[in-house]
Design a protein around this motif. Structure first.
Motif, PDB file in Angstrom:
ATOM      1  N   ARG A 109      -3.409   5.856   4.410  1.00  0.00           N
ATOM      2  CA  ARG A 109      -3.163   4.944   3.275  1.00  0.00           C
ATOM      3  C   ARG A 109      -3.723   5.225   2.004  1.00  0.00           C
ATOM      4  N   LEU A 110      -3.049   4.874   1.077  1.00  0.00           N
ATOM      5  CA  LEU A 110      -3.710   4.951  -0.247  1.00  0.00           C
ATOM      6  C   LEU A 110      -3.785   3.754  -1.031  1.00  0.00           C
ATOM      7  N   ASP A 111      -4.390   3.219  -1.723  1.00  0.00           N
ATOM      8  CA  ASP A 111      -4.589   2.161  -2.641  1.00  0.00           C
ATOM      9  C   ASP A 111      -3.642   2.364  -3.754  1.00  0.00           C
ATOM     10  N   PRO A 112      -2.660   1.759  -4.001  1.00  0.00           N
ATOM     11  CA  PRO A 112      -1.540   1.995  -5.156  1.00  0.00           C
ATOM     12  C   PRO A 112      -2.138   1.989  -6.637  1.00  0.00           C
TER      13      PRO A 112
ATOM     14  N   SER B 278       0.816  -1.167   0.069  1.00  0.00           N
ATOM     15  CA  SER B 278       0.078   0.101  -0.002  1.00  0.00           C
ATOM     16  C   SER B 278       0.945   1.377   0.109  1.00  0.00           C
ATOM     17  N   GLY B 279       0.206   2.314  -0.250  1.00  0.00           N
ATOM     18  CA  GLY B 279       0.993   3.465  -0.198  1.00  0.00           C
ATOM     19  C   GLY B 279       0.668   4.546   0.689  1.00  0.00           C
ATOM     20  N   LEU B 280       1.360   5.610   0.861  1.00  0.00           N
ATOM     21  CA  LEU B 280       0.929   6.426   1.933  1.00  0.00           C
ATOM     22  C   LEU B 280       0.778   8.046   1.272  1.00  0.00           C
ATOM     23  N   ASN B 281      -0.170   8.520   1.816  1.00  0.00           N
ATOM     24  CA  ASN B 281      -0.252   9.890   1.292  1.00  0.00           C
ATOM     25  C   ASN B 281       0.578  10.846   1.957  1.00  0.00           C
TER      26      ASN B 281
ATOM     27  N   VAL C  85      -1.435  10.347  -9.040  1.00  0.00           N
ATOM     28  CA  VAL C  85      -1.397  11.851  -9.114  1.00  0.00           C
ATOM     29  C   VAL C  85      -0.170  12.057  -8.158  1.00  0.00           C
ATOM     30  N   GLN C  86      -0.108  11.624  -7.068  1.00  0.00           N
ATOM     31  CA  GLN C  86       0.855  11.896  -5.824  1.00  0.00           C
ATOM     32  C   GLN C  86       2.342  11.435  -6.629  1.00  0.00           C
ATOM     33  N   SER C  87       2.484  10.224  -7.225  1.00  0.00           N
ATOM     34  CA  SER C  87       3.624   9.889  -7.826  1.00  0.00           C
ATOM     35  C   SER C  87       4.108  10.772  -8.932  1.00  0.00           C
ATOM     36  N   ILE C  88       3.068  11.133  -9.840  1.00  0.00           N
ATOM     37  CA  ILE C  88       3.468  11.994 -10.951  1.00  0.00           C
ATOM     38  C   ILE C  88       4.007  13.196 -10.384  1.00  0.00           C
ATOM     39  N   GLY C  89       3.380  13.957  -9.413  1.00  0.00           N
ATOM     40  CA  GLY C  89       3.681  15.290  -8.732  1.00  0.00           C
ATOM     41  C   GLY C  89       4.989  15.266  -8.306  1.00  0.00           C
ATOM     42  N   ASP C  90       5.309  14.096  -7.747  1.00  0.00           N
ATOM     43  CA  ASP C  90       6.467  13.949  -7.198  1.00  0.00           C
ATOM     44  C   ASP C  90       7.738  13.998  -8.448  1.00  0.00           C
ATOM     45  N   ILE C  91       7.611  13.206  -9.221  1.00  0.00           N
ATOM     46  CA  ILE C  91       8.368  13.015 -10.447  1.00  0.00           C
ATOM     47  C   ILE C  91       8.641  14.395 -11.090  1.00  0.00           C
ATOM     48  N   LEU C  92       7.650  15.140 -11.464  1.00  0.00           N
ATOM     49  CA  LEU C  92       7.678  16.305 -11.842  1.00  0.00           C
ATOM     50  C   LEU C  92       8.198  17.322 -11.108  1.00  0.00           C
ATOM     51  N   SER C  93       7.893  17.508  -9.769  1.00  0.00           N
ATOM     52  CA  SER C  93       8.406  18.601  -9.201  1.00  0.00           C
ATOM     53  C   SER C  93      10.009  18.121  -8.318  1.00  0.00           C
ATOM     54  N   THR C  94      10.542  17.233  -8.765  1.00  0.00           N
ATOM     55  CA  THR C  94      11.897  16.973  -8.322  1.00  0.00           C
ATOM     56  C   THR C  94      12.967  17.083  -9.229  1.00  0.00           C
TER      57      THR C  94
END
Length: 117
Positions: free
Chosen positions: A11-14, A2-5, A21-30
């Motif tokens: 908890r977030l369902d992967p 599972s993922g985490l906010n 959206v969280q994953s994409i936001g992390d990729i694009l803002s890093t």
């Protein structure tokens, strides 16, 4: 698994769009070269945030988005990118994607805020 906010610790369902959206936001803002173990991780978008918002910068943002997602987010195939800018100067991307991680490929529209890491 599972993922985490990242903000609330909830908890977030992967398989959820929220996790994606969280994953994409992390990729694009890093910024590139920020992660010691993964120098190539991230995108060029943080370097473009303070550039003049003209046609050239828009194209560079679209290209940086496409390249980063192709390299680091195998769950989606990008169909379209729109840059949305508010009156306050805050920017977000609206992404039309095809989810490739599901039994039937489904379309989704995701909104990702552009913030520096």
């Amino acid at each position: 698994m599972s993922g985490l906010n990242r903000f609330t610790g909830r908890r977030l369902d992967p398989n959820s769009d929220e996790h994606l959206v969280q994953s994409i936001g992390d990729i694009l803002s890093t910024p590139l070269n920020l992660r010691i173990g993964r120098r190539a991780y991230g995108s060029e978008i943080p370097d473009l945030i303070d550039q003049p918002l003209n046609a050239r910068t828009r194209i560079r943002i679209f290209a940086a988005t496409a390249m980063a997602l192709q390299n680091f987010e195998p769950r989606v195939r990008l169909k379209r990118v729109q840059l949305l800018v508010s009156a306050l100067g805050r920017a977000s991307l609206q992404l039309d994607v095809i989810r490739t991680d599901r039994p039937r490929r489904t379309s989704a529209t995701l909104s990702v805020s552009l913030r520096t890491a």
